[in-house]
Design a protein around this motif. Structure first.
Motif, PDB file in Angstrom:
ATOM      1  N   ALA A   1     -65.399 -14.442  37.956  1.00  0.00           N
ATOM      2  CA  ALA A   1     -66.858 -14.286  37.961  1.00  0.00           C
ATOM      3  C   ALA A   1     -67.551 -15.620  37.729  1.00  0.00           C
ATOM      4  N   LEU A   2     -66.996 -16.443  36.842  1.00  0.00           N
ATOM      5  CA  LEU A   2     -67.580 -17.761  36.593  1.00  0.00           C
ATOM      6  C   LEU A   2     -67.487 -18.644  37.832  1.00  0.00           C
ATOM      7  N   ARG A   3     -66.355 -18.585  38.529  1.00  0.00           N
ATOM      8  CA  ARG A   3     -66.214 -19.370  39.771  1.00  0.00           C
ATOM      9  C   ARG A   3     -67.287 -18.975  40.784  1.00  0.00           C
ATOM     10  N   ALA A   4     -67.467 -17.665  40.951  1.00  0.00           N
ATOM     11  CA  ALA A   4     -68.473 -17.192  41.901  1.00  0.00           C
ATOM     12  C   ALA A   4     -69.872 -17.597  41.459  1.00  0.00           C
TER      13      ALA A   4
ATOM     14  N   GLN B   1     -70.527 -21.235  42.247  1.00  0.00           N
ATOM     15  CA  GLN B   1     -70.811 -21.439  43.669  1.00  0.00           C
ATOM     16  C   GLN B   1     -72.239 -21.034  44.016  1.00  0.00           C
ATOM     17  N   MET B   2     -72.721 -19.954  43.403  1.00  0.00           N
ATOM     18  CA  MET B   2     -74.090 -19.530  43.663  1.00  0.00           C
ATOM     19  C   MET B   2     -75.078 -20.538  43.102  1.00  0.00           C
ATOM     20  N   LEU B   3     -74.780 -21.065  41.906  1.00  0.00           N
ATOM     21  CA  LEU B   3     -75.656 -22.089  41.338  1.00  0.00           C
ATOM     22  C   LEU B   3     -75.662 -23.340  42.201  1.00  0.00           C
ATOM     23  N   ALA B   4     -74.514 -23.639  42.815  1.00  0.00           N
ATOM     24  CA  ALA B   4     -74.399 -24.864  43.613  1.00  0.00           C
ATOM     25  C   ALA B   4     -75.032 -24.732  44.987  1.00  0.00           C
TER      26      ALA B   4
ATOM     27  N   VAL C   1     -70.702 -15.186  32.287  1.00  0.00           N
ATOM     28  CA  VAL C   1     -71.766 -15.579  33.204  1.00  0.00           C
ATOM     29  C   VAL C   1     -73.124 -15.410  32.530  1.00  0.00           C
ATOM     30  N   ARG C   2     -73.263 -14.365  31.729  1.00  0.00           N
ATOM     31  CA  ARG C   2     -74.528 -14.179  31.008  1.00  0.00           C
ATOM     32  C   ARG C   2     -74.806 -15.335  30.058  1.00  0.00           C
TER      33      ARG C   2
ATOM     34  N   ASN D   1     -64.880 -25.812  33.244  1.00  0.00           N
ATOM     35  CA  ASN D   1     -63.806 -26.214  32.343  1.00  0.00           C
ATOM     36  C   ASN D   1     -62.710 -25.147  32.385  1.00  0.00           C
ATOM     37  N   LEU D   2     -62.002 -25.068  33.503  1.00  0.00           N
ATOM     38  CA  LEU D   2     -61.014 -24.017  33.707  1.00  0.00           C
ATOM     39  C   LEU D   2     -59.852 -24.125  32.729  1.00  0.00           C
ATOM     40  N   VAL D   3     -59.453 -25.351  32.417  1.00  0.00           N
ATOM     41  CA  VAL D   3     -58.352 -25.527  31.466  1.00  0.00           C
ATOM     42  C   VAL D   3     -58.735 -24.945  30.111  1.00  0.00           C
ATOM     43  N   GLY D   4     -59.947 -25.250  29.654  1.00  0.00           N
ATOM     44  CA  GLY D   4     -60.394 -24.730  28.364  1.00  0.00           C
ATOM     45  C   GLY D   4     -60.497 -23.211  28.359  1.00  0.00           C
ATOM     46  N   LEU D   5     -60.998 -22.639  29.454  1.00  0.00           N
ATOM     47  CA  LEU D   5     -61.105 -21.184  29.539  1.00  0.00           C
ATOM     48  C   LEU D   5     -59.724 -20.524  29.457  1.00  0.00           C
TER      49      LEU D   5
END
Length: 263
Positions: A213-216, A219-222, A244-245, A197-201
């Motif tokens: 960090a959230l984007r990375a 990608q790792m989760l995906a 991320v935590r 939710n980049l708009v909300g962030l």
């Protein structure tokens, strides 16, 4: 009943109800005997507030809403349960919010500063955080957990026991049957985790380094190796971002549901 409350002559206030100072109760409202209205609550007109229900200060309830009725659950047999609504909520027309059930902890709880648009439903034992927006005609089923700053789009259904992490957004017309990570973006008739939710962030002023960090992390989760929860645990060992935590703690916490995972 406070002497400063304004109550329309056509309203029915049952003995035992507690009405604080500055409350306004409009025409044809009904307030039950176990209801507590905090200071400056406004019931516009034709509002029913019943059950063991508490509504926080400065909350406004619009016409034809029914707040605090018994659960839509065949296992409910009249036990004493509650609905607690926080402060400064806007509860629009035809909204329904039910009390809890004995099997679900006994309390349905709504946080502060929420917007519940026309026709939406909050079922028994749901736990709704602060600054949540539930858009028109969406339904939150029993036992759901909706964390802070979540937006649920119009005509959505959130399945019972589902958790939606803070800051997530659910696109309109989605049916969500599994848990949603914090700050996730879900869309599609059978909701799929389709990003962040980049708009909300950005609206909340989250630092660019945390968004990166959230984007990375996404990608790792995906695309990372191992099971979804294993990837999340590795993220927890590597990240310095509090955002991320939040995802790591959400994924590794106990849940009765599996997760919506990135496609």
């Amino acid at each position: 009943m406070s002497a400063t409350a304004q109550i329309h002559p056509s309203a029915v206030i049952e003995p035992g109800a507690e009405i604080a100072e500055g409350c306004i109760i409009g025409p044809f409202c009904v307030v039950g005997p176990d209801v507590t209205l905090a200071p400056r609550v406004v019931l516009k007109s034709h509002v029913v507030v019943t059950g063991d229900t508490e509504i926080g200060e400065d909350t406004v309830v619009f016409p034809f809403s029914v707040i605090g009725e018994i659960p839509q659950d065949l296992k409910f047999h009249g036990e004493k349960t509650r609905l607690i609504v926080g402060a400064r909520n806007r509860i629009r027309e035809h909204v329904t919010m039910n009390t809890g059930t004995e099997g679900g902890g006994g309390i349905t709880r709504i946080g502060d500063d929420g917007l519940f648009m026309a026709g939406c439903h909050v079922a028994h034992d749901a736990q709704i955080g602060d600054r949540v927006i539930i858009v028109n005609n969406s339904a939150i089923a029993g036992h759901c957990l909706i964390e802070d700053d979540v937006i649920v789009g119009g005509l959505c259904g959130i399945h019972q026991w589902v958790r939606i992490g803070r800051g997530a957004i659910i696109g309109a017309l989605s049916m969500v049957t599994n848990d949603v990570i914090p700050h996730g973006l879900v869309q599609g008739p059978r909701g799929e985790l389709d990003g962040l939710n980049l708009v909300g962030l950005k609206r909340r002023g989250v630092d660019r380094s945390d968004i990166t960090a959230l984007r990375a992390a996404f990608q790792m989760l995906a695309q990372g190796d191992g099971a979804f929860q294993d990837r999340a645990r590795r993220l927890g060992e590597e990240t310095e971002s509090d955002y991320v935590r939040q995802i790591v703690e959400f994924v590794t916490a106990g849940s009765d549901r599996s997760f919506l995972t990135p496609g």
